[in-house]
Scaffold this active site. Structure first.
Site, mmCIF file in Angstrom:
data_model
loop_
_atom_site.group_PDB
_atom_site.id
_atom_site.type_symbol
_atom_site.label_atom_id
_atom_site.label_comp_id
_atom_site.label_asym_id
_atom_site.label_seq_id
_atom_site.Cartn_x
_atom_site.Cartn_y
_atom_site.Cartn_z
ATOM 1 N N ASP A 149 -79.482 -64.525 -71.460
ATOM 2 C CA ASP A 149 -78.705 -64.114 -72.443
ATOM 3 C C ASP A 149 -77.448 -64.530 -72.686
ATOM 4 O OD1 ASP A 149 -78.090 -61.866 -74.366
ATOM 5 O OD2 ASP A 149 -76.819 -61.257 -72.931
ATOM 6 N N TYR A 206 -74.386 -63.583 -75.025
ATOM 7 C CA TYR A 206 -73.141 -62.621 -75.054
ATOM 8 C C TYR A 206 -73.095 -61.776 -73.904
ATOM 9 C CZ TYR A 206 -73.277 -64.647 -79.802
ATOM 10 O OH TYR A 206 -73.417 -65.535 -80.756
ATOM 11 N N ARG A 236 -67.605 -54.595 -80.274
ATOM 12 C CA ARG A 236 -68.901 -54.749 -79.570
ATOM 13 C C ARG A 236 -69.982 -53.559 -79.576
ATOM 14 N NH1 ARG A 236 -72.895 -58.119 -77.749
ATOM 15 N NH2 ARG A 236 -73.454 -57.659 -75.713
ATOM 16 N N SER A 270 -81.063 -65.649 -77.252
ATOM 17 C CA SER A 270 -79.740 -64.832 -77.921
ATOM 18 C C SER A 270 -80.332 -64.053 -79.228
ATOM 19 C CB SER A 270 -78.775 -65.474 -78.228
ATOM 20 O OG SER A 270 -77.670 -64.455 -78.636
ATOM 21 N N ASN A 271 -79.553 -62.816 -79.356
ATOM 22 C CA ASN A 271 -80.119 -62.336 -80.686
ATOM 23 C C ASN A 271 -79.177 -62.925 -81.844
ATOM 24 O OD1 ASN A 271 -81.875 -60.209 -80.249
ATOM 25 N ND2 ASN A 271 -80.338 -58.625 -79.586
#
Lengths: 219, 219
Positions: A8, A10, A39, A114-115
């Site tokens: 991942d 972030y 966030r 990642s998203n």
């Protein structure tokens, strides 16, 4: 036998709270509160959009959640400031140990999953010192289904071209590591903030305080 | 023309933070922190279980999230204390105006629609002073799909036997009111805590500070 190490981005490779400095520069006294809400809302918005079945790319969600964070904190956000804060997301700092760990593992297939939409995640990886070690970057945006849905992890699996037991997945985010474990990846939770274990009836295979621990999976 | 008025339960009719007292009785100084994490984890866990496709009933999620909240706050939770706190969920207080508003609207079809499992939501309604005005209680547990998924609102619609434009849905929870609006219900957001509007490209039809405002929909 682990064939692909999937990270991942972030909060795992890159320190999301390094945007805090940019927030504090613009809004002294309120920077910490704004960056934290930014966030948490960002996470909430992609969970909710997934549940509503109303997909929107990560960069737009990031902008939306910044706007909410400013409203919540009673701060007016000019277009110029908004652009400045969004740019901070493209220049996040790596966590301290990341470069050395990835360099040591560079014989393996190393992948970022990642998203983040490609226009956010690709420049972030490219400007970082780990760029030479990363074989590919996979975005949930390619299928418009976010982690932690099984569909998202399955997309990564198809891109990797290995079997799911051959994947070791790393994330600092509990929702992400448990989604990956639920799907069937091997998982190492990088518990950077010493969080308690979640009560979701799923456990990661390993827990480390930073990425250095994952070397024992490849020896 | 509105034919059915549908109310979320937790936070909308019933004050969830009235469990705070029970928490404070057991854990002086930490009761507020525990009750807040308990609620936020409860929400997170049903979002995540929906995304993971690992459904679990609301009562068990409520217990799991209580255990997490205690761990996070460094508190040991005995079986006895756990039972006491879980029981507090069955005796939540109504918000002040609720009884009078529902009494005035009792000619209409009045329905409670909750993520709560039947063993939690039915006793809660039954012990309250609004019990005589409620025509039926619908639980997302009946189809094991939580709000805010379209599947959950669609289940409620099928139980109601009206068209979706004939439903006025009330919730204090932004994720719930926007999920309902996205599905196609008329919506009145009961914004009890003066929260900013979300940045999700969906707006509720009305916003009121408490339930009194909804009378204008039925005149």
């Amino acid at each position: 036998m682990i064939k692909a190490l999937v990270f991942d981005a972030y909060g795992t490779l890159f320190d999301v709270y390094s945007v805090r400095k940019a927030c504090n520069d613009l809004f002294p006294d309120k920077g910490d509160a704004i960056s934290q809400t930014w966030r948490s809302k960002q996470l909430e918005y992609f969970f909710l959009r997934q549940l509503f079945e109303r997909y929107k790319p990560f960069d737009e969600i990031t902008r939306d959640s910044l706007r909410y964070a400013c409203k919540e904190n009673g701060v007016t956000l000019s277009k110029e400031d908004e652009s400045r804060l969004m740019e901070a997301y493209l220049e996040l700092a790596l966590f301290e140990e990341v470069e050395e760990v990835l360099k040591d593992l560079s014989e393996k297939q190393l992948v970022v999953f990642s998203n983040g939409s490609e226009n956010m995640i690709a420049p972030l990886v490219d400007q970082s010192r780990i760029q030479p070690y990363i074989d590919s970057v996979i975005s949930a945006d390619e299928i418009k289904q976010y982690k932690p849905t099984p569909a998202a992890y399955n997309h990564a699996l198809e891109r990797l071209g290995v079997s799911r037991e051959e994947v070791l997945f790393m994330s600092s985010n509990p929702w992400d590591i448990l989604g990956a474990k639920s799907f069937g990846f091997r998982t190492a939770w990088i518990n950077r903030n010493e969080l308690p274990e979640e009560e979701l009836d799923i456990q990661p295979d390993s827990i480390y305080s930073d990425l250095s621990g994952i070397k024992e999976w490849t020896e």
